[in-house]
Design a protein around this motif. Sequence first.
Motif, PDB file in Angstrom:
ATOM      1  N   LYS A  77       0.862  -1.178   0.000  1.00 59.18           N
ATOM      2  CA  LYS A  77       0.000   0.000   0.000  1.00 59.18           C
ATOM      3  C   LYS A  77       0.902   1.233   0.000  1.00 59.18           C
ATOM      4  CE  LYS A  77      -3.197  -2.386   2.979  1.00 59.18           C
ATOM      5  NZ  LYS A  77      -3.861  -2.307   4.293  1.00 59.18           N
ATOM      6  N   THR A  78       0.568   2.188  -0.859  1.00 60.14           N
ATOM      7  CA  THR A  78       1.316   3.439  -0.908  1.00 60.14           C
ATOM      8  C   THR A  78       0.333   4.594  -0.877  1.00 60.14           C
ATOM      9  OG1 THR A  78       1.345   3.695  -3.322  1.00 60.14           O
ATOM     10  CG2 THR A  78       3.090   2.325  -2.334  1.00 60.14           C
ATOM     11  N   GLY A  79       0.855   5.790  -0.812  1.00 58.85           N
ATOM     12  CA  GLY A  79      -0.005   6.961  -0.829  1.00 58.85           C
ATOM     13  C   GLY A  79       0.793   8.215  -1.048  1.00 58.85           C
ATOM     14  N   TYR A 136       4.010   2.645   5.820  1.00 57.59           N
ATOM     15  CA  TYR A 136       4.004   2.401   4.376  1.00 57.59           C
ATOM     16  C   TYR A 136       5.396   2.656   3.798  1.00 57.59           C
ATOM     17  CZ  TYR A 136      -1.124   2.171   3.828  1.00 57.59           C
ATOM     18  OH  TYR A 136      -2.434   1.822   3.868  1.00 57.59           O
ATOM     19  N   ALA A 137       6.059   3.695   4.262  1.00 58.54           N
ATOM     20  CA  ALA A 137       7.395   4.017   3.761  1.00 58.54           C
ATOM     21  C   ALA A 137       8.388   2.919   4.132  1.00 58.54           C
ATOM     22  CB  ALA A 137       7.860   5.364   4.304  1.00 58.54           C
ATOM     23  N   GLN A 164      10.354   0.718   1.426  1.00 52.37           N
ATOM     24  CA  GLN A 164      11.815   0.683   1.440  1.00 52.37           C
ATOM     25  C   GLN A 164      12.328  -0.759   1.509  1.00 52.37           C
ATOM     26  OE1 GLN A 164      13.944   3.320   0.976  1.00 52.37           O
ATOM     27  NE2 GLN A 164      15.465   1.694   0.783  1.00 52.37           N
ATOM     28  N   ALA A 165      11.686  -1.601   2.307  1.00 51.06           N
ATOM     29  CA  ALA A 165      12.080  -3.000   2.392  1.00 51.06           C
ATOM     30  C   ALA A 165      11.903  -3.706   1.042  1.00 51.06           C
ATOM     31  CB  ALA A 165      11.272  -3.707   3.477  1.00 51.06           C
ATOM     32  N   ALA A 166      10.820  -3.394   0.350  1.00 47.66           N
ATOM     33  CA  ALA A 166      10.589  -3.993  -0.967  1.00 47.66           C
ATOM     34  C   ALA A 166      11.645  -3.525  -1.977  1.00 47.66           C
ATOM     35  CB  ALA A 166       9.194  -3.643  -1.475  1.00 47.66           C
TER      36      ALA A 166
END
Length: 130
Positions: free
Chosen positions: A86-88, A115-116, A120-122
């Motif tokens: 999920k991002t925003g 979310y950040a 970042q992990a991805a």
Amino acid sequence: LATGAKAYVERERPTAFEAVRALRAHRFVPVLAHPPILKLADDKIDGFTRELRGHGLMGIETYYATYSREDADLCHGLAARYGLLKTGGSDFHGDSKPEIALGSGRGDLRVPEDYADKLQAAIEKVKSEG
């Protein structure tokens, strides 16, 4: 460079599927930005998201400056259904969109801070893939 001008050349536009595959091939994290603006019926946006996921889509924008409650619910549901990040974002563009404030969109937009971290992990995971 405008349409019909002497130097105008029609640009090639990749399909969404081609773009997602290219981004993954270059170790990026592709995210579908504000899908409700596509104006597709819910079943169509569901199928489109599912197909994009099959091509490597990794995330979907669940918070956006102009989302209604229904738009946000749709995007959260798609993220859950297809295991997407999920991002925003506020969609801040400076002077070209003066009604949209940096970080808060048109008022009460609040993207969860975790979310950040997850994004970042991805990114780190994708970059480490060989």
